[in-house]
Design a protein around this motif. Structure first.
Motif, mmCIF file in Angstrom:
data_model
loop_
_atom_site.group_PDB
_atom_site.id
_atom_site.type_symbol
_atom_site.label_atom_id
_atom_site.label_comp_id
_atom_site.label_asym_id
_atom_site.label_seq_id
_atom_site.Cartn_x
_atom_site.Cartn_y
_atom_site.Cartn_z
ATOM 1 N N GLU A 188 0.860 -1.185 0.000
ATOM 2 C CA GLU A 188 0.000 0.000 0.000
ATOM 3 C C GLU A 188 0.891 1.227 0.000
ATOM 4 O O GLU A 188 1.862 1.287 0.762
ATOM 5 N N ASN A 189 0.552 2.163 -0.845
ATOM 6 C CA ASN A 189 1.312 3.415 -0.909
ATOM 7 C C ASN A 189 0.597 4.438 -0.039
ATOM 8 O O ASN A 189 -0.343 5.097 -0.469
ATOM 9 N N THR A 196 4.116 8.456 5.112
ATOM 10 C CA THR A 196 3.992 8.156 3.692
ATOM 11 C C THR A 196 4.993 7.102 3.273
ATOM 12 O O THR A 196 6.011 6.881 3.939
ATOM 13 N N GLY A 197 4.696 6.430 2.158
ATOM 14 C CA GLY A 197 5.577 5.409 1.628
ATOM 15 C C GLY A 197 4.895 4.064 1.563
ATOM 16 O O GLY A 197 3.726 3.905 1.941
ATOM 17 N N LEU A 198 5.626 3.073 1.078
ATOM 18 C CA LEU A 198 5.076 1.739 0.889
ATOM 19 C C LEU A 198 5.061 0.949 2.200
ATOM 20 O O LEU A 198 6.028 0.961 2.956
ATOM 21 N N LYS A 282 11.833 3.960 -0.504
ATOM 22 C CA LYS A 282 10.451 3.875 -0.949
ATOM 23 C C LYS A 282 9.509 3.388 0.146
ATOM 24 O O LYS A 282 8.295 3.557 0.038
#
Length: 314
Positions: A188-189, A196-198, A282
């Motif tokens: 989920e992004n 924030t982030g994956l 990421k």
């Protein structure tokens, strides 16, 4: 007295001791002040000689010995030990007229049962003592040293037992779902401005909800997939304050799922991604060490202590 080898604890010893104590009460009547199962057969975590020790506190030893008709086997400073057989079970009767001496053997039993390290040492000492000419003399010094520790422990036992070790725990979870053919995983992004982030599907465990049901519910809500055969691979813990309150997360993996993957949810966009693209830059903050627990079978826990500045893995 014949010294036998040590054998594994037998639950029947406690049952036999209880029944025989009732018989002793009938035999000794008001002369018997108290009676307790003691010695190694009253210590479930350690091996013992298959002879049940009973400590008897009596008003007068002479009529007690007449009633018991037991064979004298050992004299120590504060007690005498007698042997008899009842229903094919050998018993040692430790006869006391001194209440303090009687309590000492009770304290010893309770201390050894409560302290695993010293119980192991006691077992080692007894095994060595079995190779000597005088088993009881060989273990006397060690028993005496534990008697002192047992007295000190008993004096503060209540304080230890009433100490409140309760902490508040918020239960959360996370799941790594892998495609068994492509080895891609669902991410989920996150679009939360503060985080924030994956990351991976997960959330909170509702009050009264099982961990597995909570994990399945969270995955379904966030991805549209129904997952089965969840495998618990580790935990993640964040200590929230100096009182030790925690957020405790359970980490699961699975390759068994069905349904249609959602394009996204209020949490953010959802997609399949190869593990190789899940680089630290990421991933959402804190997810890199959790991913290590997910993918490394040698790791079991990610932990953030109250004074830590990052998750540590173990």
């Amino acid at each position: 007295m014949t010294i036998q080898s040590l054998v594994s604890y037998q639950p029947t010893w406690q049952k036999m001791a209880t029944v025989f104590q009732q018989s002793l009460q009938s035999q000794l009547g008001s002369n018997l002040i108290n009676c307790s199962h003691v010695g190694s057969t009253a210590m479930p975590k350690i091996p013992a000689q298959p002879v049940i020790d009973l400590a008897l506190l009596v008003k007068d030893s002479v009529p007690a010995l007449t009633a018991l008709r037991a064979e004298f086997v050992l004299q120590s400073v504060r007690t005498a030990t007698y042997r008899l057989t009842w229903h094919d079970q050998a018993f040692n009767l430790l006869l006391f007229t001194d209440a303090h001496a009687y309590q000492t053997v009770i304290n010893f039993r309770d201390y050894v049962n409560a302290h695993r390290t010293d119980s192991r040492k006691y077992t080692a000492v007894r095994k060595i003592a079995l190779t000597t000419d005088d088993y009881y003399a060989a273990k006397t010094d060690f028993v005496t040293s534990l008697n002192g520790k047992a007295s000190d422990w008993l004096a503060t036992k209540d304080a230890h037992e009433t100490h409140d070790r309760t902490v508040r725990a918020e239960l959360v979870n996370m799941c790594l779902i892998m495609n068994p053919e492509t080895h891609e995983v669902i991410v989920e992004n996150k679009i939360d401005a503060k985080w924030t982030g994956l990351t991976f599907p997960g959330g909170h465990v509702d009050p009264g909800e099982s961990q597995i049901h909570a994990m399945q519910r969270e995955v379904l809500e966030e991805t549209g997939l129904t997952v089965t055969n969840l495998k618990l691979v580790g935990t993640v813990t964040w200590v929230e304050n100096d009182q030790g309150d925690v957020s405790l997360g359970t980490l699961y993996t699975t390759s068994d799922y069905h349904g249609e993957l959602l394009a996204g949810s209020y949490e953010g966009a959802i997609s399949w991604q190869p593990l190789s693209v899940l680089t630290p830059d990421k991933l959402a903050p804190g997810i890199e060490p959790i991913l290590k627990v997910f993918t490394n079978p040698q790791l079991n826990e990610a932990f953030w202590g109250f004074d830590d500045d990052q998750l540590k893995v173990y």
